[in-house]
Write an enzyme that holds these catalytic residues in place. Structure first.
Site, PDB file in Angstrom:
ATOM      1  N   SER A 154       0.875  -1.176   0.000  1.00 37.27           N
ATOM      2  CA  SER A 154       0.000   0.000   0.000  1.00 37.27           C
ATOM      3  C   SER A 154       0.913   1.227   0.000  1.00 37.27           C
ATOM      4  O   SER A 154       2.118   1.097   0.273  1.00 37.27           O
ATOM      5  CB  SER A 154      -0.836  -0.017   1.287  1.00 37.27           C
ATOM      6  OG  SER A 154      -1.434   1.243   1.516  1.00 37.27           O
ATOM      7  N   TYR A 167      -1.907  -1.403  10.377  1.00 35.61           N
ATOM      8  CA  TYR A 167      -1.928  -1.576   8.917  1.00 35.61           C
ATOM      9  C   TYR A 167      -0.639  -1.030   8.301  1.00 35.61           C
ATOM     10  O   TYR A 167       0.013  -1.696   7.494  1.00 35.61           O
ATOM     11  CB  TYR A 167      -3.152  -0.841   8.363  1.00 35.61           C
ATOM     12  CG  TYR A 167      -3.366  -0.989   6.869  1.00 35.61           C
ATOM     13  CD1 TYR A 167      -3.968  -2.116   6.338  1.00 35.61           C
ATOM     14  CD2 TYR A 167      -2.983   0.025   5.986  1.00 35.61           C
ATOM     15  CE1 TYR A 167      -4.192  -2.249   4.971  1.00 35.61           C
ATOM     16  CE2 TYR A 167      -3.191  -0.097   4.625  1.00 35.61           C
ATOM     17  CZ  TYR A 167      -3.799  -1.233   4.122  1.00 35.61           C
ATOM     18  OH  TYR A 167      -4.013  -1.360   2.766  1.00 35.61           O
TER      19      TYR A 167
HETATM   20  N1  LIG Z   1      -8.758  -0.217  -1.073  1.00 35.97           N
HETATM   21  C1  LIG Z   1      -7.694   0.536  -0.901  1.00 35.97           C
HETATM   22  O1  LIG Z   1      -7.798   1.765  -0.833  1.00 35.97           O
HETATM   23  C2  LIG Z   1      -6.316  -0.093  -0.798  1.00 35.97           C
HETATM   24  C3  LIG Z   1      -5.204   0.745  -0.957  1.00 35.97           C
HETATM   25  C4  LIG Z   1      -3.928   0.180  -0.890  1.00 35.97           C
HETATM   26  C5  LIG Z   1      -3.784  -1.181  -0.692  1.00 35.97           C
HETATM   27  N2  LIG Z   1      -4.882  -1.972  -0.548  1.00 35.97           N
HETATM   28  C6  LIG Z   1      -4.672  -3.417  -0.379  1.00 35.97           C
HETATM   29  O2  LIG Z   1      -5.224  -4.110  -1.472  1.00 35.97           O
HETATM   30  C7  LIG Z   1      -5.598  -5.436  -1.069  1.00 35.97           C
HETATM   31  C8  LIG Z   1      -7.031  -5.711  -1.501  1.00 35.97           C
HETATM   32  O3  LIG Z   1      -7.901  -4.868  -0.775  1.00 35.97           O
HETATM   33  P1  LIG Z   1      -9.323  -4.374  -1.291  1.00 35.97           P
HETATM   34  O4  LIG Z   1      -9.298  -2.900  -1.263  1.00 35.97           O
HETATM   35  O5  LIG Z   1      -9.724  -5.075  -2.533  1.00 35.97           O
HETATM   36  O6  LIG Z   1     -10.247  -4.820  -0.033  1.00 35.97           O
HETATM   37  P2  LIG Z   1     -11.497  -5.798   0.103  1.00 35.97           P
HETATM   38  O7  LIG Z   1     -11.833  -5.815   1.557  1.00 35.97           O
HETATM   39  O8  LIG Z   1     -12.579  -5.429  -0.855  1.00 35.97           O
HETATM   40  O9  LIG Z   1     -10.897  -7.207  -0.363  1.00 35.97           O
HETATM   41  C9  LIG Z   1     -10.032  -7.949   0.456  1.00 35.97           C
HETATM   42  C10 LIG Z   1     -10.375  -9.417   0.265  1.00 35.97           C
HETATM   43  O10 LIG Z   1      -9.511 -10.202   1.121  1.00 35.97           O
HETATM   44  C11 LIG Z   1     -10.293 -11.176   1.776  1.00 35.97           C
HETATM   45  N3  LIG Z   1      -9.639 -11.538   3.035  1.00 35.97           N
HETATM   46  C12 LIG Z   1      -9.515 -10.781   4.159  1.00 35.97           C
HETATM   47  N4  LIG Z   1      -8.907 -11.475   5.139  1.00 35.97           N
HETATM   48  C13 LIG Z   1      -8.602 -12.690   4.615  1.00 35.97           C
HETATM   49  C14 LIG Z   1      -7.956 -13.844   5.134  1.00 35.97           C
HETATM   50  N5  LIG Z   1      -7.529 -13.880   6.408  1.00 35.97           N
HETATM   51  N6  LIG Z   1      -7.791 -14.914   4.325  1.00 35.97           N
HETATM   52  C15 LIG Z   1      -8.252 -14.890   3.034  1.00 35.97           C
HETATM   53  N7  LIG Z   1      -8.896 -13.838   2.509  1.00 35.97           N
HETATM   54  C16 LIG Z   1      -9.059 -12.739   3.278  1.00 35.97           C
HETATM   55  C17 LIG Z   1     -11.655 -10.522   1.972  1.00 35.97           C
HETATM   56  O11 LIG Z   1     -12.698 -11.468   2.197  1.00 35.97           O
HETATM   57  C18 LIG Z   1     -11.805  -9.751   0.659  1.00 35.97           C
HETATM   58  O12 LIG Z   1     -12.406 -10.526  -0.348  1.00 35.97           O
HETATM   59  C19 LIG Z   1      -5.375  -5.486   0.438  1.00 35.97           C
HETATM   60  O13 LIG Z   1      -4.131  -6.085   0.724  1.00 35.97           O
HETATM   61  C20 LIG Z   1      -5.343  -4.016   0.829  1.00 35.97           C
HETATM   62  O14 LIG Z   1      -4.624  -3.797   2.009  1.00 35.97           O
HETATM   63  C21 LIG Z   1      -6.149  -1.450  -0.593  1.00 35.97           C
END
Ligand SMILES: NC(=O)c1ccc[n+]([C@@H]2O[C@H](COP(=O)([O-])OP(=O)(O)OC[C@H]3O[C@@H](n4cnc5c(N)ncnc54)[C@H](O)[C@@H]3O)[C@@H](O)[C@H]2O)c1
Length: 267
Positions: A154, A167
């Site tokens: 991130s 985080y």
């Molecule tokens: N959305 C943002 O703004 C953002 C920004 C930077 C980085 N990220 C990173 O991108 C990645 C995806 O996030 P997103 O925004 O799509 O969020 P999201 O919550 O929509 O998707 C995350 C997915 O991971 C699954 N998950 C969570 N814990 C789990 C576990 N213990 N085992 C297996 N699956 C699990 C959830 O069920 C979900 O489907 C993450 O690593 C997040 O930290 C997100």
């Protein structure tokens, strides 16, 4: 077969929705087959709901609709043994593995005096140890012929993003772990890179963090402001970075911190 990753077999965790689904679909569009993993259950320490089995089924449907194969497993990435078994099964079905995308992640919001040790343990367990578990489940299938590990960090893995300290710490941890692995595995042609998105509209909705930023700690808002004139990027923009790192276009790229951050880390 055509496509930028034609015939490659790729593991994606957190694949049921959000960016994980977007990565799976983008890779399938370019000819990859997928092993899809998600917890498909919510966690008590996380204030927003996680994905469901219906979400994971929908990702698999979108992949197969593109003419590619999808093997799905409901697994918690914190359970290293269960994850390895699921990956072994997917690899047996698809006939091998070429890359993994450790994308599953969770976030909590809070100030220094409201963040609990349970939140710390959950966030580090999923985001950091879960990413390690994903790499170690994939590696036995990669070390013979080389491959690509992509670990989703991130912008909070590169700057001191406040009000979600576990985080930020976990996402910095992903960078250190990936750099060390990149050194260790270069000799066997396994590349290890991290991806650093700015904000993306997904199911990851930490209302506590947004509340703090809009009220008590509005002074910290500028830290989250992109340089480009957009509030958020889109999942597909991040998936395009993942696609490049899976593809042979990046065959000599390892140890990269690939920012898809609209310039927020310049600030
Ligand atoms: N959305 C943002 O703004 C953002 C920004 C930077 C980085 N990220 C990173 O991108 C990645 C995806 O996030 P997103 O925004 O799509 O969020 P999201 O919550 O929509 O998707 C995350 C997915 O991971 C699954 N998950 C969570 N814990 C789990 C576990 N213990 N085992 C297996 N699956 C699990 C959830 O069920 C979900 O489907 C993450 O690593 C997040 O930290 C997100």
């Amino acid at each position: 077969m055509s496509g930028r990753v034609a015939g490659k077999r790729v593991l994606v965790t957190g694949a049921a929705r959000g960016m994980g689904r977007s990565h799976a679909v983008r890779l399938a569009e370019e000819g990859a087959d997928l092993i899809l993993v998600d917890i498909c259950a919510s966690l008590p320490e996380i204030e927003y709901p996680l994905a469901t089995t219906e979400d994971l089924d929908e990702t698999a449907r979108l992949v197969t609709e593109l003419g590619r194969r999808a093997v799905s497993h409901v697994v918690d990435v914190r359970d290293g043994a269960a994850l390895a078994a699921a990956v072994d099964d997917g690899v047996a079905e698809l006939g091998g593995l070429d890359a993994s995308v450790a994308n599953a992640g969770v976030i909590t919001g809070g100030t220094w005096d409201t963040t609990t040790s349970r939140q710390w343990r959950t966030v580090v367990d999923v985001n950091l140890i879960g990413t390690w578990n994903t790499c170690s489940a994939a590696l036995p299938h990669l070390v013979e012929h080389g491959g690509s590990l992509i670990n989703i960090s991130s912008v909070a893995g590169l700057k001191g993003s406040p009000l979600h300290t576990p985080y930020t710490a976990s996402k910095h941890g992903v960078v250190g772990m990936s750099r060390a692995l990149a050194n260790e595995l270069a000799a066997v042609n396994v590349r290890v890179n991290t991806v650093h998105p700015t904000g993306v509209e997904t199911g990851m909705r930490p209302d506590t963090l947004h509340g703090l930023l809009h009220e008590a700690r509005a002074d910290l808002g500028p830290i989250f402001q992109n340089a480009l004139p957009i509030v958020m990027t889109e999942a597909r923009d991040v998936s395009n970075a993942v696609l490049f790192l899976v593809s042979d276009e990046s065959r000599h790229v390892t140890g990269l911190e690939f920012k898809v951050d609209a310039g927020v880390t310049l600030r």
